[in-house]
Design a protein around this motif. Structure first.
Motif, PDB file in Angstrom:
ATOM      1  N   VAL A   1     -41.918  14.105 -32.716  1.00  0.00           N
ATOM      2  CA  VAL A   1     -41.112  15.240 -32.268  1.00  0.00           C
ATOM      3  C   VAL A   1     -40.975  15.162 -30.752  1.00  0.00           C
ATOM      4  O   VAL A   1     -41.975  15.160 -30.031  1.00  0.00           O
TER       5      VAL A   1
ATOM      6  N   LEU B   1     -37.617  13.578 -34.440  1.00  0.00           N
ATOM      7  CA  LEU B   1     -36.953  14.873 -34.418  1.00  0.00           C
ATOM      8  C   LEU B   1     -36.830  15.348 -32.973  1.00  0.00           C
ATOM      9  O   LEU B   1     -37.779  15.250 -32.201  1.00  0.00           O
TER      10      LEU B   1
ATOM     11  N   VAL C   1     -36.210  18.558 -30.517  1.00  0.00           N
ATOM     12  CA  VAL C   1     -36.264  20.019 -30.480  1.00  0.00           C
ATOM     13  C   VAL C   1     -35.952  20.475 -29.063  1.00  0.00           C
ATOM     14  O   VAL C   1     -36.593  20.028 -28.103  1.00  0.00           O
TER      15      VAL C   1
ATOM     16  N   ASP D   1     -33.617  26.428 -29.362  1.00  0.00           N
ATOM     17  CA  ASP D   1     -34.368  26.656 -30.598  1.00  0.00           C
ATOM     18  C   ASP D   1     -35.515  27.628 -30.332  1.00  0.00           C
ATOM     19  O   ASP D   1     -36.337  27.397 -29.441  1.00  0.00           O
TER      20      ASP D   1
ATOM     21  N   ILE E   1     -37.911  28.650 -35.261  1.00  0.00           N
ATOM     22  CA  ILE E   1     -36.977  27.639 -35.767  1.00  0.00           C
ATOM     23  C   ILE E   1     -37.542  26.246 -35.539  1.00  0.00           C
ATOM     24  O   ILE E   1     -37.446  25.373 -36.406  1.00  0.00           O
ATOM     25  N   ALA E   2     -38.144  26.022 -34.372  1.00  0.00           N
ATOM     26  CA  ALA E   2     -38.711  24.705 -34.076  1.00  0.00           C
ATOM     27  C   ALA E   2     -39.803  24.353 -35.080  1.00  0.00           C
ATOM     28  O   ALA E   2     -39.855  23.228 -35.598  1.00  0.00           O
TER      29      ALA E   2
ATOM     30  N   ARG F   1     -40.182  25.491 -38.127  1.00  0.00           N
ATOM     31  CA  ARG F   1     -39.578  25.269 -39.439  1.00  0.00           C
ATOM     32  C   ARG F   1     -38.912  23.896 -39.509  1.00  0.00           C
ATOM     33  O   ARG F   1     -39.028  23.200 -40.527  1.00  0.00           O
ATOM     34  N   ARG F   2     -38.252  23.488 -38.446  1.00  0.00           N
ATOM     35  CA  ARG F   2     -37.588  22.185 -38.448  1.00  0.00           C
ATOM     36  C   ARG F   2     -38.605  21.055 -38.604  1.00  0.00           C
ATOM     37  O   ARG F   2     -38.373  20.093 -39.326  1.00  0.00           O
ATOM     38  N   VAL F   3     -39.738  21.175 -37.904  1.00  0.00           N
ATOM     39  CA  VAL F   3     -40.754  20.127 -38.011  1.00  0.00           C
ATOM     40  C   VAL F   3     -41.381  20.125 -39.405  1.00  0.00           C
ATOM     41  O   VAL F   3     -41.570  19.075 -40.014  1.00  0.00           O
TER      42      VAL F   3
ATOM     43  N   ASP G   1     -40.071  21.028 -42.129  1.00  0.00           N
ATOM     44  CA  ASP G   1     -39.100  20.476 -43.078  1.00  0.00           C
ATOM     45  C   ASP G   1     -39.022  18.958 -42.998  1.00  0.00           C
ATOM     46  O   ASP G   1     -38.616  18.292 -43.961  1.00  0.00           O
ATOM     47  N   ALA G   2     -39.387  18.405 -41.845  1.00  0.00           N
ATOM     48  CA  ALA G   2     -39.331  16.955 -41.658  1.00  0.00           C
ATOM     49  C   ALA G   2     -40.555  16.236 -42.221  1.00  0.00           C
ATOM     50  O   ALA G   2     -40.558  15.006 -42.339  1.00  0.00           O
TER      51      ALA G   2
END
Length: 280
Positions: free
Chosen positions: A209, A257, A259, A264, A268-269, A271-273, A275-276
């Motif tokens: 990330v 990823l 960010v 963000d 949200i940050a 959640r994005r990680v 999800d990855a």
């Protein structure tokens, strides 16, 4: 005063004629001495080597100390040579961790590297991820801060010490099948690649990330206002340090990823990680 030489150092010191060229040939380490044929004074070389050994906390003069002494006596860049020696020392140590294998090959732990410039929100993100994943977070700043009171850190060894410490901490968990979060600048491609390889060697999944902040005014306010409360470590850094780290940043071309903390939100940050991260 250090008064002992290792056998290999003694052999190197006894080369005839003793010049920078013959010494460099006897000690195959790339510390960049001037490899000319000007004779070296053995007494002066040994005295300078003893000082280098003492500086590194050794009671024994090793071949690398002779090379550093040679750099000093020939007017070379001693600071750069010392830093190269620490890098070589770290690579030797890191090779032992790269040889580790998982205790249970069926385990699939995750290593999340949260990297970026100071003030970009990587520590906030790393700590939030650690809580969500119920995994330890290893912070480079926390690890280095613990060493400051003992006077163990120098300009030439801080990067090497930090990388070995972070690698050891991550390896100890990953080999047991436990996930980890790494909070580090991660500006060197070699370091990122090494942690990815370590994770995969131990049967894990690596998630990189990169934290950025595309609003420089916001980034500077964050840097100026930081008070991280890490024992032994500065509360923040200067804006000039941020600029220096930005210049040192090596492009991250491998899959990872991105960010942006300027756009963000922390939620949200995270959640994005999450999800990855591949499902178990």
């Amino acid at each position: 005063m250090t008064d002992a030489l290792s056998e290999t150092a003694r052999a190197a010191l006894d080369t005839e004629p003793l010049t920078a060229r013959t010494l460099a040939a006897a000690v195959p380490l790339d510390l960049d001495p001037d490899v000319g044929d000007t004779p070296l004074d053995r007494t002066a070389l040994l005295e300078a080597a003893r000082l280098e050994a003492l500086r590194h906390g050794r009671g024994l003069v090793l071949p690398e100390h002779l090379l550093l002494a040679c750099v000093r006596l020939t007017g070379g860049d001693l600071a750069a040579a010392r830093e190269r020696l620490q890098t070589l020392t770290a690579r030797r140590a890191l090779a032992d961790y790269e040889a580790l294998r998982p205790v249970d090959p069926a385990d699939r732990p995750t290593a999340v590297l949260v990297a970026g410039l100071p003030g970009c929100g990587k520590s906030t993100l790393a700590e939030s991820l650690a809580r969500r994943l119920r995994a330890p977070v290893f912070s480079m700043d926390w690890q280095l801060g613990a060493l400051v009171p003992f006077g163990l850190l120098r300009p030439d060894n801080t990067t090497a010490v930090a990388e070995v410490q972070m690698t050891a901490a991550a390896a100890g968990q990953l080999r047991l099948g436990l996930s980890v979060v790494l909070d580090a600048t991660g500006h060197r491609r070699e370091t990122r690649d090494r942690w990815r390889a370590l994770t995969e060697n131990l049967g894990g999944v690596f998630v990189g990330v990169e934290c950025v902040c595309t609003d420089d005014a916001l980034l500077r306010r964050r840097v100026d206002d930081r008070a991280r409360g890490i024992p032994g470590w500065p509360a923040t850094v200067t804006w000039e340090h941020v600029g220096r780290m930005r210049r040192l940043w090596e492009p991250w071309t491998e899959p990872h990823l991105l960010v942006d903390s300027a756009t963000d939100s922390p939620e949200i940050a995270v959640r994005r990680v999450l999800d990855a991260i591949p499902a178990p």
